[in-house]
Enzyme design. Structure first.
Site, PDB file in Angstrom:
ATOM      1  N   ASN A  11     -41.688  32.497 -14.753  1.00  0.00           N
ATOM      2  CA  ASN A  11     -42.321  31.350 -15.421  1.00  0.00           C
ATOM      3  C   ASN A  11     -41.751  31.384 -16.837  1.00  0.00           C
ATOM      4  O   ASN A  11     -42.082  32.281 -17.614  1.00  0.00           O
ATOM      5  CB  ASN A  11     -43.831  31.557 -15.402  1.00  0.00           C
ATOM      6  CG  ASN A  11     -44.654  30.380 -15.865  1.00  0.00           C
ATOM      7  OD1 ASN A  11     -45.837  30.540 -16.118  1.00  0.00           O
ATOM      8  ND2 ASN A  11     -44.081  29.193 -15.978  1.00  0.00           N
ATOM      9  N   CYS A  87     -52.117  29.868 -20.955  1.00  0.00           N
ATOM     10  CA  CYS A  87     -51.028  30.222 -20.044  1.00  0.00           C
ATOM     11  C   CYS A  87     -50.955  31.743 -19.988  1.00  0.00           C
ATOM     12  O   CYS A  87     -50.567  32.383 -20.963  1.00  0.00           O
ATOM     13  CB  CYS A  87     -49.711  29.640 -20.530  1.00  0.00           C
ATOM     14  SG  CYS A  87     -48.297  30.093 -19.499  1.00  0.00           S
ATOM     15  N   ASN A 203     -54.462  22.375 -11.870  1.00  0.00           N
ATOM     16  CA  ASN A 203     -53.405  23.208 -11.313  1.00  0.00           C
ATOM     17  C   ASN A 203     -53.807  23.569  -9.883  1.00  0.00           C
ATOM     18  O   ASN A 203     -54.943  23.999  -9.646  1.00  0.00           O
ATOM     19  CB  ASN A 203     -53.243  24.488 -12.137  1.00  0.00           C
ATOM     20  CG  ASN A 203     -52.975  24.204 -13.596  1.00  0.00           C
ATOM     21  OD1 ASN A 203     -51.883  23.804 -13.966  1.00  0.00           O
ATOM     22  ND2 ASN A 203     -53.978  24.410 -14.442  1.00  0.00           N
ATOM     23  N   ARG A 222     -50.151  21.336 -13.382  1.00  0.00           N
ATOM     24  CA  ARG A 222     -50.288  20.007 -13.985  1.00  0.00           C
ATOM     25  C   ARG A 222     -49.375  19.948 -15.210  1.00  0.00           C
ATOM     26  O   ARG A 222     -49.245  20.898 -15.977  1.00  0.00           O
ATOM     27  CB  ARG A 222     -51.740  19.714 -14.366  1.00  0.00           C
ATOM     28  CG  ARG A 222     -52.303  20.601 -15.443  1.00  0.00           C
ATOM     29  CD  ARG A 222     -53.661  20.138 -15.918  1.00  0.00           C
ATOM     30  NE  ARG A 222     -54.152  21.030 -16.961  1.00  0.00           N
ATOM     31  CZ  ARG A 222     -55.255  20.842 -17.652  1.00  0.00           C
ATOM     32  NH1 ARG A 222     -56.014  19.783 -17.426  1.00  0.00           N
ATOM     33  NH2 ARG A 222     -55.632  21.699 -18.575  1.00  0.00           N
ATOM     34  N   CYS A 230     -47.629  31.324 -12.180  1.00  0.00           N
ATOM     35  CA  CYS A 230     -48.622  30.788 -13.116  1.00  0.00           C
ATOM     36  C   CYS A 230     -49.663  31.878 -13.315  1.00  0.00           C
ATOM     37  O   CYS A 230     -50.364  32.247 -12.366  1.00  0.00           O
ATOM     38  CB  CYS A 230     -49.261  29.517 -12.560  1.00  0.00           C
ATOM     39  SG  CYS A 230     -50.659  28.902 -13.534  1.00  0.00           S
ATOM     40  N   GLY A 231     -49.752  32.417 -14.533  1.00  0.00           N
ATOM     41  CA  GLY A 231     -50.637  33.544 -14.786  1.00  0.00           C
ATOM     42  C   GLY A 231     -52.098  33.226 -14.544  1.00  0.00           C
ATOM     43  O   GLY A 231     -52.802  33.960 -13.836  1.00  0.00           O
TER      44      GLY A 231
END
Length: 294
Positions: A11, A87, A203, A222, A230-231
């Protein structure tokens, strides 16, 4: 304008060190910077500053609850230029950058975000790689008001669990979904969900049932689309997997296309531990940057 490029389980982010928070980050400029053909390419941009400087410059209307003025502040923008609350992979890369650049010498410190303070622990770090844990705060499941949460991903309908990890997630665990079927699913295609339930978007994670302590996950973020990881999504996935197993707490490895992270859910909070890699450092043309703002 100096930049760094890094990723957490693929990411990836452009980091802009702007401690006085003087840079004008327009949506157009951020989108151009993240474009993989006309810019540097990334899933998002991390402005490195302090909460006090961000508030003084008008980047923040006020300090987020629990964030002190002298705390570091991660000003995160999605690849479409929109502002994001949080994030998890970005916090790890942000913390790694602070240590690698010499801006921070402590192993434990706080990174502020719109979602609030995120205490980090840097277990190991050098100029290229790091192992970082983030206290992600308590992940809260959301009620549906009697209507099931569902999403359509790759033409397939999934039921999901809505989870707030400082930003909204719909974690869809299908006990019949195999790892191979998950890999073949078109997660890059636009997803659909009930906009009345998620007026600000959501998300969407699709995951397998846990096996030997491992959950496989893919995500459509999103404001970005499909990402390699995605953490916050891995935390939501762990909560959904534990809930499906009848557990409130536990530790799971979440395997995403970009690698593995370890998520621990307790009664009080949740922790995300995983790698960070700093790939490059360079300078952005000032002329290009000014043109990109338009």
């Amino acid at each position: 304008m100096k930049f760094a490029k890094g990723h957490g389980t693929e990411n990836d982010f452009v980091l802009l060190c702007d401690t006085p928070a003087e840079l004008r980050l327009t949506a157009a400029g951020v989108a151009a910077l993240c474009d993989r053909r006309r810019g540097l390419g990334a899933d998002g941009v991390l402005r490195v500053t302090t909460a006090g400087a961000a508030a003084a410059a008008g980047v923040l209307d006020r300090l987020p609850d629990g964030v002190a003025g002298d705390d570091w502040y991660m000003d995160y923008r999605n690849s479409d230029g929109s502002v994001a609350q949080m994030c998890g992979n970005g916090v790890r890369v942000f913390a790694h950058y602070l240590r690698a650049s010499g801006l921070e010498t402590r192993d434990e410190f706080v990174v502020g975000s719109l979602a609030g303070p995120r205490p980090v622990t840097v277990h190991a770090a050098d100029a290229t790689g790091a192992d970082v844990s983030v206290d992600m705060g308590k992940a809260n499941t959301l009620g549906s008001g009697g209507k099931a949460f569902e999403a359509t991903v790759g033409g397939r309908r999934f039921a999901g669990l809505a989870v707030d990890v400082g930003n909204p997630h719909l974690a869809c665990l299908d006990p019949e979904l195999s790892v191979d079927e998950l890999a073949a699913l078109d997660v890059a295609a636009p997803v659909s969900f009930d906009a009345a339930q998620f007026p600000d978007g959501v998300n969407v994670e699709v995951l397998t049932a846990p096996a030997a302590g491992v959950v496989h996950m893919r995500v459509h973020e999103r404001g970005v689309g499909e990402t390699r990881s995605c953490g916050t999504g891995t935390v939501a996935a762990a909560v959904a997997a534990l809930t499906a197993a009848g557990a409130d707490t536990g530790t799971l490895t979440v395997r995403v296309p970009g690698g593995d992270v370890v998520v621990t859910v307790t009664d009080a909070t949740s922790y995300l531990r995983g790698p960070s890699v700093l790939v490059a450092h360079g300078e952005i043309s000032e002329e290009w940057w000014q043109q990109a703002q338009r």
